[in-house]
Design an enzyme around this catalytic site. Structure first.
Site, PDB file in Angstrom:
ATOM      1  N   HIS A 161     -34.136 -10.506  69.421  1.00 24.54           N
ATOM      2  CA  HIS A 161     -33.933 -10.762  67.983  1.00 24.54           C
ATOM      3  C   HIS A 161     -34.895 -11.837  67.473  1.00 24.54           C
ATOM      4  O   HIS A 161     -34.609 -12.498  66.479  1.00 24.54           O
ATOM      5  CB  HIS A 161     -32.492 -11.193  67.668  1.00 24.54           C
ATOM      6  N   SER A 282     -61.089 -18.122  55.435  1.00 23.53           N
ATOM      7  CA  SER A 282     -60.667 -17.871  54.060  1.00 23.53           C
ATOM      8  C   SER A 282     -61.743 -18.386  53.120  1.00 23.53           C
ATOM      9  O   SER A 282     -62.346 -19.431  53.374  1.00 23.53           O
ATOM     10  CB  SER A 282     -59.342 -18.582  53.782  1.00 23.53           C
ATOM     11  N   LYS A 288     -58.371 -22.431  57.117  1.00 27.48           N
ATOM     12  CA  LYS A 288     -57.790 -21.191  57.633  1.00 27.48           C
ATOM     13  C   LYS A 288     -58.642 -20.511  58.698  1.00 27.48           C
ATOM     14  O   LYS A 288     -59.856 -20.466  58.624  1.00 27.48           O
ATOM     15  CB  LYS A 288     -57.583 -20.173  56.485  1.00 27.48           C
ATOM     16  N   GLU A 295     -54.170  -8.129  62.452  1.00 25.97           N
ATOM     17  CA  GLU A 295     -53.473  -7.535  61.300  1.00 25.97           C
ATOM     18  C   GLU A 295     -53.925  -6.097  61.051  1.00 25.97           C
ATOM     19  O   GLU A 295     -53.117  -5.216  60.749  1.00 25.97           O
ATOM     20  CB  GLU A 295     -53.727  -8.386  60.049  1.00 25.97           C
TER      21      GLU A 295
END
Ligand code: ARG
Length: 462
Positions: A161, A282, A288, A295
């Protein structure tokens, strides 16, 4: 007389050429030119067989086979002019062959049809992609094995979980993915073996009256045998469906791993550092470092499974044998194959380059009362409590530690005995993360010995 603009390949019975929209919906040359090499290999095998069986002369077969190589080199060099009016790769190649060698070109299509031709070409193309997937999976599995071997005994939290459950080892976690990609590998090999039957010579649907030798073409093209039913041979796209469903399951695995890498590389987790080579920056936030490759791999399952669904729907309800609907098979498979291979390669690159944060993993492994099960097991093993009672006692101790803002090993013996009087000092030995993982010696468990045994087994396989 036939109208000048009717199709030179099948225009005999037509008085007029097709409407522009008809041509646009009918043509597949825009995409099936990717099968040029397969089409030419199939035609060369067919021509050799026609000569060997005496259907055409040796000199015609010779001219056809050499002319096809000329056409192939034109296509490979980019000088070939593809024509939409000629619909597809099969007729583009044949028309060009006629321009190159003249009259003998017209004998190539004896004893075959575009229906068995396209099934053959497409099978050869898909077979190459199964081989590429096998190569990509093997490389990824090897990269995971290297990670697993380096950190076979590094402790980290195991989750259920996405809540801290029990400590596991880094090697164990890596090896879980080896099992998953290993199943993908076995699906690839299984499907590749099943698909390797030649449709060539099934002709339009019924076979042919020419004395062709289907074993000969099957062998020349690396098939194990000719497909045994001509109706099935031209209407079967199971190999493409198996390719897409195998790709889909693998893409699910890739997306799950990619998701873990996204989470693990975040500032909140810091379990791994992805290399600069597989990250991006970024344009507005200078600090970043984004896990874009992970992704995108996570996202690829969408289009790959989409292709699977699309082709399932195309094939659903089609009567035997060939229907033009089946021309819709290729773009789905091409796109899924490109993206599957890319995702495998990107994942392999990321896994090779990434660094596990051993200390961070260890620190996280001990938090969240991760050895609570070990405590309960100790109460069962040493004090002889029924597991349900042990579970209850441990729950009280967890609540106590939570109230004190400490972890289980930080509770004093007095604290422990206030919950169950028989607890002894010995209990602390099972509360460390290292002892917890070392104790999980059951087959397939997280103990480093077990993990190393699995690494050894896999290294012998791949
Ligand atoms: N371009 C067609 C396809 O991809 C080739 C087969 C055409 N066969 C036919 N009978 N029209 O399916």
């Amino acid at each position: 007389m036939t109208d000048q603009s009717s199709n030179q390949m099948w225009g005999g019975r037509f008085a007029a050429g097709p409407d522009a929209i008809m041509e646009a919906i009918n043509a597949s040359i825009g995409f099936d030119q990717r099968m040029a090499a397969q089409d030419i290999a199939g035609s060369r095998a067919h021509a050799a067989m026609l000569a060997a069986t005496g259907v055409i002369s040796d000199s015609d077969a010779q001219a056809i086979r050499e002319g096809l190589l000329t056409v192939l080199s034109e296509i490979q060099s980019g000088s070939f002019q593809f024509s939409t009016a000629l619909e597809d790769i099969h007729m583009n190649v044949e028309a060009r062959l006629k321009a190159v060698i003249g009259e003998p070109a017209g004998r190539l299509h004896t004893g075959r049809s575009r229906n068995d031709q396209v099934a053959t070409d497409f099978k050869l193309w898909v077979r190459d992609q199964f081989d590429a997937a096998e190569t990509g999976l093997l490389a990824l599995i090897r990269a995971l094995l290297t990670q697993a071997e380096a950190g076979a005994d590094w402790v980290m939290p195991g989750f259920t979980h996405l809540q801290t459950a029990q400590p596991v080892t880094w090697g164990h976690h890596m090896m879980a993915y080896v099992e998953m990609f290993g199943r993908d590998l076995s699906r690839v090999r299984d499907a590749r073996a099943r698909m390797n039957e030649s449709p060539l010579g099934a002709a339009a649907l019924a076979g042919t009256s020419f004395p062709i030798d289907r074993d000969m073409t099957a062998q020349a093209l690396g098939f194990d045998r000719p497909a045994a039913n001509s109706l099935d041979a031209v209407s079967d796209r199971d190999f493409a469906l198996e390719f897409l469903s195998t790709a889909s399951i693998c893409a699910v695995h890739l997306s799950r791993f990619a998701e873990e890498l996204v989470i693990w590389s975040s500032a909140q987790f810091r379990f791994v550092t992805l290399s600069d080579r597989f990250s991006t920056g970024s344009s507005i936030m200078p600090q970043k470092k984004n896990p874009d490759a992970a992704e995108l791999i996570r996202a690829k399952v969408g289009r790959i499974y989409g292709a699977n669904t699309a082709l399932m729907m195309v094939m659903k309800g089609l009567p035997l044998a060939y229907s033009k609907d089946m021309q819709e098979d290729k773009e789905q498979v091409f796109d899924a194959a490109d993206n599957w291979m890319l995702a495998l390669a990107a994942m392999e690159g990321m896994v090779k380059d990434m660094t596990a944060n051993r200390d961070g993993l260890a620190a996280a492994a001990g938090s969240g009362f991760s050895t609570a099960t070990d405590l309960a097991d100790w109460l069962v093993r040493v004090l002889g409590l029924p597991f349900r009672d042990a579970h209850h006692v441990t729950g009280s101790l967890v609540a106590m530690a939570e109230a004190q803002g400490c972890d289980l090993p930080d509770l004093t013996l007095e604290d422990m005995q206030s919950v169950h009087a028989d607890i002894t000092d010995d209990v602390y030995s099972v509360l460390t993360v290292e002892n917890s993982v070392n104790s999980r010696q059951s087959f397939g468990g997280t103990a480093p010995d077990q993990v190393r045994a699995q690494i050894k087994r896999w290294k012998a396989l791949v």
